[in-house]
Each structure stands twice: as structure tokens, then as C-alpha cells.
Design a protein around this motif. Structure first.
Motif, PDB file in Angstrom:
ATOM      1  N   ARG A 112       0.860  -1.185   0.000  1.00 23.84           N
ATOM      2  CA  ARG A 112       0.000   0.000   0.000  1.00 23.84           C
ATOM      3  C   ARG A 112       0.889   1.225   0.000  1.00 23.84           C
ATOM      4  O   ARG A 112       1.656   1.440   0.946  1.00 23.84           O
ATOM      5  N   LEU A 113       0.803   2.007  -1.042  1.00 19.50           N
ATOM      6  CA  LEU A 113       1.550   3.249  -1.129  1.00 19.50           C
ATOM      7  C   LEU A 113       0.709   4.391  -0.574  1.00 19.50           C
ATOM      8  O   LEU A 113      -0.509   4.417  -0.734  1.00 19.50           O
ATOM      9  N   SER A 114       1.390   5.331   0.064  1.00 25.81           N
ATOM     10  CA  SER A 114       0.730   6.518   0.593  1.00 25.81           C
ATOM     11  C   SER A 114       1.474   7.751   0.100  1.00 25.81           C
ATOM     12  O   SER A 114       2.683   7.722  -0.105  1.00 25.81           O
ATOM     13  N   CYS A 115       0.736   8.812  -0.069  1.00 20.85           N
ATOM     14  CA  CYS A 115       1.340  10.078  -0.468  1.00 20.85           C
ATOM     15  C   CYS A 115       0.630  11.195   0.277  1.00 20.85           C
ATOM     16  O   CYS A 115      -0.585  11.337   0.179  1.00 20.85           O
ATOM     17  N   ALA A 116       1.419  11.955   1.032  1.00 19.63           N
ATOM     18  CA  ALA A 116       0.863  13.042   1.824  1.00 19.63           C
ATOM     19  C   ALA A 116       1.217  14.375   1.194  1.00 19.63           C
ATOM     20  O   ALA A 116       2.396  14.631   0.908  1.00 19.63           O
ATOM     21  N   ALA A 117       0.231  15.199   0.989  1.00 16.13           N
ATOM     22  CA  ALA A 117       0.440  16.551   0.463  1.00 16.13           C
ATOM     23  C   ALA A 117       0.411  17.528   1.627  1.00 16.13           C
ATOM     24  O   ALA A 117      -0.501  17.490   2.454  1.00 16.13           O
ATOM     25  N   SER A 118       1.405  18.390   1.686  1.00 12.40           N
ATOM     26  CA  SER A 118       1.475  19.366   2.767  1.00 12.40           C
ATOM     27  C   SER A 118       1.827  20.732   2.209  1.00 12.40           C
ATOM     28  O   SER A 118       2.218  20.876   1.058  1.00 12.40           O
ATOM     29  N   GLY A 119       1.710  21.726   3.066  1.00 12.14           N
ATOM     30  CA  GLY A 119       1.984  23.087   2.639  1.00 12.14           C
ATOM     31  C   GLY A 119       0.700  23.846   2.405  1.00 12.14           C
ATOM     32  O   GLY A 119      -0.378  23.453   2.849  1.00 12.14           O
ATOM     33  N   SER A 120       0.807  24.928   1.654  1.00 16.47           N
ATOM     34  CA  SER A 120      -0.348  25.766   1.370  1.00 16.47           C
ATOM     35  C   SER A 120      -1.181  25.156   0.250  1.00 16.47           C
ATOM     36  O   SER A 120      -0.764  25.133  -0.898  1.00 16.47           O
TER      37      SER A 120
END
Length: 120
Positions: free
Chosen positions: A18-26
């Protein structure tokens, strides 16, 4: 906007990851999130996409085995990969099309990639 992908590794044929990708920032809004992959000697190809509203598309080569999903609260996208095959070996990248603030246009952002190796 930064994307951090994780979850790659070495798995035997028939296994799962299971791959995960977290987006952060504005981030004001996200239009779509997607997974791509680059296999050795091949061009980058789209694996799966999920757009606002939840509609998904999957490449023919992974249909029935991979499932893309997202968490709108956490700004994350996932790729559940089952019944993995050696030909799934690649570096997997996440991509989002997002608006960093409400006065800007939609922009494309890429994560750094995570290696998936399917081998016995």
C-alpha cells in the motif's frame, strides 16, 4: 506544496503493498491526485487517478489489482496494490493538481518517488 510518498519495498509475486502520499503546505483545493510509475527502460506512465468527487480511473494493466483512494481531510492519496507481478516493478510517483491559494491557478506537483520491486 510538498508531496511525500512512502510504502514501497520488495515483495514477492502475488503479494501486496500500500503506497501513501501526503500533500502538505499551502493547499487551497485539490482537483486531482494520481499515481504514475517509471519502470526500468520505459517511460513514465499513469497508473491511477482520482479526481474531486471521487471518480477513479486505472490503467488497463492494473485494473482489478490496484485501487486508488484519497483522504480529503488529510490531503492524502493511497494506492493499494494486490496480486503484484514482476512487471509492476518501478519507481512510483504521486502527483496532484492543486491550487495553493484561491487567487492562483491550478498547478501540478510531483512527489519524490518510492521504489516497488516485485521479485522472488
Amino acid at each position: 506544496v510538498q508531496l511525500q510518498a512512502s510504502g514501497g519495498g520488495l515483495v514477492q509475486p502475488g503479494g501486496s503493498l500500500r503506497l501513501s502520499c501526503a500533500a502538505s503546505g499551502s493547499i487551497a483545493s485539490i482537483a486531482s491526485m494520481a499515481w504514475y510509475r517509471t519502470a526500468p527502460g520505459k517511460q513514465r506512465e499513469v497508473v491511477a487517478t482520482i479526481i474531486i468527487g471521487g471518480t477513479t480511473t486505472h490503467a488497463d494493466s492494473v485494473k482489478g489489482r490496484f485501487t486508488v483512494s484519497r483522504d480529503n481531510i488529510k490531503n492524502m492519496v493511497y494506492l493499494q496494490m494486490n496480486s503484484l507481478k514482476p512487471e509492476d516493478t518501478a519507481v512510483y510517483f504521486c502527483k496532484i493538481v492543486a491550487r495553493p491559494n484561491y487567487s492562483s491557478f491550478m498547478q501540478t506537483y510531483w512527489g519524490q518517488g518510492t521504489q516497488v520491486t516485485v521479485s522472488s
